[in-house]
Write a protein that holds these residues in place. Structure first.
Motif, PDB file in Angstrom:
ATOM      1  N   MET A 146       0.816  -0.871  -0.267  1.00  0.00           N
ATOM      2  CA  MET A 146       0.127   0.290  -0.212  1.00  0.00           C
ATOM      3  C   MET A 146       0.829   1.387   0.283  1.00  0.00           C
ATOM      4  SD  MET A 146      -3.005   1.099   0.446  1.00  0.00           S
ATOM      5  CE  MET A 146      -3.628   2.419  -0.318  1.00  0.00           C
ATOM      6  N   ILE A 147       0.306   1.701  -1.106  1.00  0.00           N
ATOM      7  CA  ILE A 147       1.237   3.138  -1.209  1.00  0.00           C
ATOM      8  C   ILE A 147       0.645   4.484  -0.602  1.00  0.00           C
ATOM      9  CG2 ILE A 147       2.629   4.748  -2.864  1.00  0.00           C
ATOM     10  CD1 ILE A 147       4.418   2.158  -2.345  1.00  0.00           C
ATOM     11  N   GLY A 148       1.119   4.677   0.079  1.00  0.00           N
ATOM     12  CA  GLY A 148       0.218   6.535   0.558  1.00  0.00           C
ATOM     13  C   GLY A 148       0.211   6.033   2.254  1.00  0.00           C
ATOM     14  N   SER A 149      -0.240   7.268   2.684  1.00  0.00           N
ATOM     15  CA  SER A 149      -0.434   7.427   4.320  1.00  0.00           C
ATOM     16  C   SER A 149      -1.752   8.321   5.275  1.00  0.00           C
ATOM     17  CB  SER A 149       0.874   8.457   4.845  1.00  0.00           C
ATOM     18  OG  SER A 149       0.906   9.821   4.107  1.00  0.00           O
ATOM     19  N   GLY A 150      -2.531   8.593   4.703  1.00  0.00           N
ATOM     20  CA  GLY A 150      -3.925   9.027   4.892  1.00  0.00           C
ATOM     21  C   GLY A 150      -5.071   7.980   5.430  1.00  0.00           C
ATOM     22  N   GLY A 151      -5.774   8.531   6.008  1.00  0.00           N
ATOM     23  CA  GLY A 151      -7.311   7.799   6.185  1.00  0.00           C
ATOM     24  C   GLY A 151      -8.154   6.960   5.283  1.00  0.00           C
ATOM     25  N   ARG A 152      -7.588   7.204   4.103  1.00  0.00           N
ATOM     26  CA  ARG A 152      -8.171   6.514   2.986  1.00  0.00           C
ATOM     27  C   ARG A 152      -7.552   5.133   3.234  1.00  0.00           C
ATOM     28  NH1 ARG A 152      -7.322   9.360  -1.547  1.00  0.00           N
ATOM     29  NH2 ARG A 152      -5.670   9.608  -0.924  1.00  0.00           N
ATOM     30  N   GLU A 153      -5.994   5.432   3.429  1.00  0.00           N
ATOM     31  CA  GLU A 153      -4.974   3.841   2.890  1.00  0.00           C
ATOM     32  C   GLU A 153      -5.379   3.663   4.838  1.00  0.00           C
ATOM     33  OE1 GLU A 153      -4.147   7.341   2.278  1.00  0.00           O
ATOM     34  OE2 GLU A 153      -4.328   7.116  -0.275  1.00  0.00           O
ATOM     35  N   HIS A 154      -5.643   3.696   5.691  1.00  0.00           N
ATOM     36  CA  HIS A 154      -5.811   3.271   6.535  1.00  0.00           C
ATOM     37  C   HIS A 154      -7.099   2.383   6.447  1.00  0.00           C
ATOM     38  CE1 HIS A 154      -5.742   2.981  11.080  1.00  0.00           C
ATOM     39  NE2 HIS A 154      -5.679   1.829  10.900  1.00  0.00           N
ATOM     40  N   ALA A 155      -8.282   2.974   6.119  1.00  0.00           N
ATOM     41  CA  ALA A 155      -9.695   1.419   5.631  1.00  0.00           C
ATOM     42  C   ALA A 155      -8.888   0.627   4.697  1.00  0.00           C
ATOM     43  CB  ALA A 155     -10.942   2.903   5.256  1.00  0.00           C
ATOM     44  N   ILE A 156      -8.364   0.725   3.757  1.00  0.00           N
ATOM     45  CA  ILE A 156      -7.966  -0.527   2.177  1.00  0.00           C
ATOM     46  C   ILE A 156      -6.921  -1.239   2.899  1.00  0.00           C
ATOM     47  CG2 ILE A 156      -6.272  -0.860   0.578  1.00  0.00           C
ATOM     48  CD1 ILE A 156      -7.351   2.429  -0.466  1.00  0.00           C
ATOM     49  N   VAL A 157      -5.505  -0.746   4.043  1.00  0.00           N
ATOM     50  CA  VAL A 157      -4.899  -2.031   4.725  1.00  0.00           C
ATOM     51  C   VAL A 157      -6.504  -2.630   5.373  1.00  0.00           C
ATOM     52  CG1 VAL A 157      -3.364  -1.960   6.216  1.00  0.00           C
ATOM     53  CG2 VAL A 157      -2.996  -0.080   4.552  1.00  0.00           C
ATOM     54  N   ARG A 158      -6.931  -1.778   5.984  1.00  0.00           N
ATOM     55  CA  ARG A 158      -8.275  -2.563   7.490  1.00  0.00           C
ATOM     56  C   ARG A 158      -8.599  -3.698   5.962  1.00  0.00           C
ATOM     57  NH1 ARG A 158     -13.151  -2.171   9.446  1.00  0.00           N
ATOM     58  NH2 ARG A 158     -12.884  -2.709  11.575  1.00  0.00           N
ATOM     59  N   ALA A 159      -9.536  -3.202   5.103  1.00  0.00           N
ATOM     60  CA  ALA A 159      -9.648  -4.286   4.926  1.00  0.00           C
ATOM     61  C   ALA A 159      -9.151  -5.042   4.295  1.00  0.00           C
ATOM     62  CB  ALA A 159     -10.573  -3.623   3.782  1.00  0.00           C
ATOM     63  N   LEU A 160      -7.999  -4.223   3.501  1.00  0.00           N
ATOM     64  CA  LEU A 160      -6.684  -5.911   3.070  1.00  0.00           C
ATOM     65  C   LEU A 160      -6.151  -7.015   4.088  1.00  0.00           C
ATOM     66  CD1 LEU A 160      -4.495  -3.389   0.549  1.00  0.00           C
ATOM     67  CD2 LEU A 160      -6.458  -5.548   0.453  1.00  0.00           C
ATOM     68  N   ARG A 161      -6.045  -6.684   5.272  1.00  0.00           N
ATOM     69  CA  ARG A 161      -6.247  -7.192   6.531  1.00  0.00           C
ATOM     70  C   ARG A 161      -7.207  -7.789   6.900  1.00  0.00           C
ATOM     71  NH1 ARG A 161      -1.135  -7.387   8.568  1.00  0.00           N
ATOM     72  NH2 ARG A 161      -1.536  -9.213   7.634  1.00  0.00           N
ATOM     73  N   ARG A 162      -8.436  -8.203   5.862  1.00  0.00           N
ATOM     74  CA  ARG A 162      -9.430  -8.711   6.771  1.00  0.00           C
ATOM     75  C   ARG A 162      -9.423  -9.740   5.579  1.00  0.00           C
ATOM     76  NH1 ARG A 162     -13.015  -3.810   7.226  1.00  0.00           N
ATOM     77  NH2 ARG A 162     -14.029  -4.262   4.962  1.00  0.00           N
ATOM     78  N   ASP A 163      -9.004  -9.996   4.642  1.00  0.00           N
ATOM     79  CA  ASP A 163      -8.851 -10.520   3.449  1.00  0.00           C
ATOM     80  C   ASP A 163      -7.924 -12.106   3.484  1.00  0.00           C
ATOM     81  OD1 ASP A 163      -8.211 -11.638   0.904  1.00  0.00           O
ATOM     82  OD2 ASP A 163      -8.872 -10.697  -0.389  1.00  0.00           O
TER      83      ASP A 163
END
Ligand code: AMP
Ligand code: GLY
Length: 413
Positions: free
Chosen positions: A1-18
């Motif tokens: 994941m490239i980035g550092s904001g709230g959007r990226e945190h949400a994406i990382v959270r969803a990826l973690r659930r996969d």
């Protein structure tokens, strides 16, 4: 994941659930993301540096969050190195990088949007402002990190903004509620996500200056049920087809910012990435594992992907902003919160945070945290989000109090 904001945190959270995700890395990330993914330093908008890191890690997929790396050609460089990338090439990312390019694509593809003129001089700007009249809409033609658009009834302010930019797009004012619709695209196939709404103005009651977005909710109980299908047919597919015909296939997330006007849906803007903070609510509701979807988009396989599943109920996010945002956000304020998660079932995402020298959490951007709440309906999702927001202590911190308020009442009646 490239980035550092709230959007990226949400994406990382969803990826973690996969369950398909075995290893998750983020660069540069933030303190919240670092709890879910291994953090690395990177020059996010430097194609060579991102490619070097992805090679070192043996990444199977690189998800690019913000627009600057996309416009700088990070996805091109990754693909040239045979690494799957979620995000359009630089040429296709111009749909966000240049307002006039986006207008060209829309004209070519017959996509409904505001009538506009591109102006490169004060004379041309004045002519366009006179043609369209107030409220004036003046857009910097270059990427401006969410600060390029001025909507004002004040002709002086409109003229000053035009004078401060090299080239501007001036357009007719679009009336009606705004909707953000995201679509995953793999070059030819597109799959729409849940429509969401964000709150662009800084203050309650849609007052104050435009911001990157002060909150969001999804789904939209008041929207026509065929909205996503309609926008897919009339906006997203034509845009992707037009880019494909130009030899710049669009692979990644196409964000259509729309106004539902009295004469139908019209495009306000395109972005080449997930929206922030709408992503925080849309991904909260996504039931389908995210990594597989993003990989399918990167690999040109979306046609074979299963239909998306969405969790019932609704999600709301409230942005906690720093003192002085959006004009001059103060950084470095200490952030404290009590253990909210167990009590409310809602959570905080990090948007602009950092660790101070002594390890304490401090603010490091204008939008500092996102409180996310979900529930069986908008009213309860909103209550959950605000309950979390109220538990945050930060000097000078503030948020809007009316995120999703009107929509939640509509549902209850
Ligand atoms: P943009 O970066 O193009 O999305 O513009 C930022 C915000 O300015 C939008 O979300 C709208 O709230 C507002 N805006 C942009 N274009 C228009 C328009 N033609 N009419 C009314 N509001 C607009
Ligand atoms: N929420 C607006 C944006 O991401 O541009």
């Amino acid at each position: 994941m490239i980035g550092s904001g709230g959007r990226e945190h949400a994406i990382v959270r969803a990826l973690r659930r996969d369950p398909a995700v075995t290893d998750l890395h983020a660069a540069p990330g933030n303190p919240g993301i670092a709890e879910l993914a291994q953090a690395h330093e990177v020059k996010a908008a430097d194609p060579a540096d991102v490619t070097r890191l992805a090679k070192t890690l043996g990444a199977h997929l690189v998800v690019i969050g913000p627009e600057a790396p996309l416009v700088a050609g990070v996805a091109d460089a990754l693909r040239a190195a045979d690494i799957a990338a979620f995000g359009p090439d630089a040429a296709a990312a111009m749909i966000e990088g240049s307002k006039s390019f986006a207008k060209e694509i829309m004209a070519e593809a017959g996509i409904p949007t505001a009538r506009s003129r591109t102006a490169g001089s004060q004379q041309e700007a004045d002519d366009a402002l006179r043609e369209f009249g107030p409220p004036y809409v003046v857009k910097d033609d270059a990427l401006a990190a969410g600060k390029g658009v001025v909507v004002t009834g004040d002709l002086g302010e409109a003229r000053r903004h035009a004078a401060a930019c090299r080239r501007v797009v001036i357009e007719e004012y679009l009336d009606g509620p705004e909707v953000s619709l995201f679509a995953l695209a793999d070059g030819s196939t597109a799959v729409p996500l849940l429509p969401a709404q964000d709150f662009k103005r800084a203050r309650d009651g849609d007052q104050g200056p435009n911001t990157g977005g002060m909150g969001a909710y999804a789904p939209l109980p008041w929207a026509p049920p065929d909205l996503a299908a309609d926008v897919l047919d009339r906006v997203v597919q034509p845009a992707i087809a037009a880019l494909g015909r130009r030899g710049t296939p669009y692979r990644g997330l196409l964000y259509a910012g729309l106004a539902l006007t009295s004469t139908g849906v019209k495009v306000v803007e395109f972005n080449a990435r997930f929206g922030d903070p709408e992503t925080q609510v849309v991904l909260d509701r996504l039931g389908t594992p995210l990594a597989g979807l993003l990989h399918a988009a990167a690999a040109g396989d979306l046609a074979a992907a299963p239909a998306l599943s969405w969790l019932p109920g609704a999600a709301v996010t409230v942005v906690l902003a720093a003192e002085g945002y959006p004009e001059a956000p103060v950084k470095g304020d200490k952030i404290k919160f009590t253990d909210y998660a167990e009590r409310t079932g809602a959570y905080l995402l990090h948007a602009g945070t950092a660790r101070g020298a002594d390890g304490t959490l401090v603010s490091a951007g204008g939008r500092v945290l996102n409180a996310v709440g979900s529930g069986p309906d908008l009213a309860r999702a909103r209550a959950a989000a605000y309950e979390v927001a109220e538990r945050v202590r930060m000097r000078g911190g503030w948020y809007r109090h009316d995120i999703a308020a009107r929509a939640a009442v509509t549902v209850r009646e």
